[in-house]
Design a protein around this motif. Structure first.
Motif, PDB file in Angstrom:
ATOM      1  N   ARG A  25      -8.425 -99.312  34.595  1.00 34.54           N
ATOM      2  CA  ARG A  25      -7.449 -98.406  35.214  1.00 34.54           C
ATOM      3  C   ARG A  25      -6.056 -99.036  35.230  1.00 34.54           C
ATOM      4  O   ARG A  25      -5.048 -98.374  34.966  1.00 34.54           O
ATOM      5  N   ARG A  75      -4.651 -98.878  31.816  1.00 41.85           N
ATOM      6  CA  ARG A  75      -4.199 -97.527  31.519  1.00 41.85           C
ATOM      7  C   ARG A  75      -2.882 -97.213  32.230  1.00 41.85           C
ATOM      8  O   ARG A  75      -1.984 -96.597  31.650  1.00 41.85           O
ATOM      9  N   GLU A  76      -2.773 -97.652  33.477  1.00 39.56           N
ATOM     10  CA  GLU A  76      -1.520 -97.435  34.211  1.00 39.56           C
ATOM     11  C   GLU A  76      -0.367 -98.206  33.581  1.00 39.56           C
ATOM     12  O   GLU A  76       0.763 -97.712  33.525  1.00 39.56           O
ATOM     13  N   GLN A  88      -0.147 -98.950  30.393  1.00 37.56           N
ATOM     14  CA  GLN A  88       0.205 -98.226  29.174  1.00 37.56           C
ATOM     15  C   GLN A  88       1.062 -97.012  29.488  1.00 37.56           C
ATOM     16  O   GLN A  88       2.053 -96.737  28.798  1.00 37.56           O
ATOM     17  N   GLN A  89       0.691 -96.285  30.548  1.00 34.25           N
ATOM     18  CA  GLN A  89       1.500 -95.128  30.947  1.00 34.25           C
ATOM     19  C   GLN A  89       2.898 -95.565  31.365  1.00 34.25           C
ATOM     20  O   GLN A  89       3.886 -94.886  31.046  1.00 34.25           O
ATOM     21  N   LEU A  90       2.968 -96.691  32.078  1.00 34.60           N
ATOM     22  CA  LEU A  90       4.272 -97.202  32.488  1.00 34.60           C
ATOM     23  C   LEU A  90       5.098 -97.601  31.276  1.00 34.60           C
ATOM     24  O   LEU A  90       6.310 -97.326  31.215  1.00 34.60           O
ATOM     25  N   ASN A  91       4.443 -98.232  30.295  1.00 38.39           N
ATOM     26  CA  ASN A  91       5.165 -98.606  29.071  1.00 38.39           C
ATOM     27  C   ASN A  91       5.677 -97.383  28.336  1.00 38.39           C
ATOM     28  O   ASN A  91       6.800 -97.380  27.810  1.00 38.39           O
ATOM     29  N   HIS A  92       4.848 -96.324  28.294  1.00 39.42           N
ATOM     30  CA  HIS A  92       5.288 -95.082  27.642  1.00 39.42           C
ATOM     31  C   HIS A  92       6.485 -94.485  28.372  1.00 39.42           C
ATOM     32  O   HIS A  92       7.430 -94.015  27.740  1.00 39.42           O
ATOM     33  N   ARG A  93       6.422 -94.502  29.712  1.00 40.20           N
ATOM     34  CA  ARG A  93       7.542 -93.958  30.486  1.00 40.20           C
ATOM     35  C   ARG A  93       8.803 -94.776  30.268  1.00 40.20           C
ATOM     36  O   ARG A  93       9.909 -94.230  30.137  1.00 40.20           O
TER      37      ARG A  93
END
Length: 362
Positions: free
Chosen positions: A133, A136-137, A139-144
């Motif tokens: 998790r 995944r968070e 990765q989402q932060l990197n995308h943002r």
């Protein structure tokens, strides 16, 4: 479906309750005294309560049913593994005596082994899920962050473009507007000193020239804003619509383009209007036809006039560059600004008939 989801969310809690209940049952039937019986089931009870607390935490937090089932399955698998290990040890050791208290000792021993396996496996599974998790968070932060950086880069490019346009406007104001202004002031003073009204005609011409430059400057600023809303537009239809708004005299329009582009309709029409007007005003007496056609990467507008008289045709896009006395020198720069606002590019060359040709890559 609802019943299956409920089973998934309560699975770890149910395992904790089962281990705790089984341990208490073993305690209740033991005959070695309260203290010894309590010590024998202390670890299983602690494990059962720990798994129970773990299950409640997983159920109340934002863990999915699948993640909770992974923990439950890992706990069962860990208990089964330790039970299998104990069975293997029994095979290679001498058989345990059966019957009476000895059987109870074996049961308590097995409960301890199973509970230890369950606890270790469930903790490892929880650690795995939390790590996944967190990844995944991240990765989402990197995308943002990547999207934010791209947005900041776009805004920086936009700001740089606006600054360049402001510099260009400052040059126009300081040079192109100053000349007619000086003429108007000088002729007005002469008219005042001599009383000759003919000087007012020159004043009017200078003021008209200034009005043209100011209007083109306003258009230049507004049309250079990035296009954010686009729609599919027929090139042939937009070319014909633009043709109706330009005074083209006896010049004919030949449209062979049948493609579509995603564009701001109003600004796209300005591209055609300005290029048509530029061809009519600068094409000379040889101009008879203006053509609009498709290319592999966009479309083109060409004419059969006298062509561009500049040594470097690309200078036609520079602010203030004009080949006529009454032009503001911003018409083609406005075209370039609109093209770039769409994310397109424009190139100028000589047409097959010797006139000018503008290729716009969309």
């Amino acid at each position: 479906m609802a019943g299956r989801d409920a089973v998934a969310r309560w699975s770890v809690t149910a395992i904790g309750l089962a281990v705790t209940a089984l341990s208490l049952f073993a305690f209740s039937i033991g005959d070695d005294g309260i203290v010894r019986n309590g010590l024998e089931v202390l670890l299983p009870v602690a494990v059962g309560v720990s798994i129970l607390v773990l299950g409640e935490n997983l159920r109340r937090q934002e863990y999915s049913d699948r993640e909770i089932m992974i923990v439950a399955g890992s706990a069962v698998a860990g208990g089964a593994l330790f039970l299998a290990m104990e069975g293997w040890m029994d095979l290679i050791e001498k058989p345990r005596p059966s019957g009476g208290p000895e059987r109870l000792v074996v049961v308590v021993f097995l409960i301890n082994r199973i509970s230890a396996g369950m606890m270790g496996s469930s903790l490892l599974a929880t650690l795995y899920i939390r790590t996944r998790r967190q990844n995944r968070e991240l990765q989402q932060l990197n995308h943002r962050l990547k999207d934010r950086n791209e947005s900041l880069g776009t805004q920086a490019d936009k700001l740089m473009t606006q600054n360049q346009r402001l510099k260009q406007l400052a040059q126009i104001v300081s040079h192109d507007l100053r000349n007619p202004l000086n003429v108007a002031i000088g002729r007005a003073e002469l008219a005042r000193e001599t009383g000759d009204a003919s000087h007012f005609e020159a004043v009017e011409q200078s003021l008209a020239r200034m009005e043209t430059i100011i209007a083109d400057m306003l258009t230049f600023v507004s049309q250079g804003q990035l296009v954010t809303s686009k729609q599919s537009i027929s090139l042939g239809a937009i070319a014909k619509a633009a043709w109706e708004t330009v005074d083209t005299g006896d010049v004919e329009l030949d449209v062979t383009a049948d493609g579509y582009v995603d564009a701001d309709e109003e600004r796209c029409r300005h591209i055609f209007e300005n290029l048509f007007r530029n061809a009519v005003e600068h094409g000379g007496p040889e101009l008879s036809t203006i053509r609009v056609g498709d290319t592999a990467d966009g479309f083109y507008i060409s004419d059969d006039g006298t062509g561009i008289s500049l040594d470097d045709p690309t200078e036609i896009f520079d602010p203030g560059v004009t080949t006529t006395d009454g032009g503001s020198g911003l018409g083609m720069n406005i075209v370039q600004a609109i093209v770039e606002a769409h994310g397109w590019t424009i190139e100028v060359s000589e047409s097959e008939s010797g006139g000018a040709r503008f290729d716009i890559e969309t």
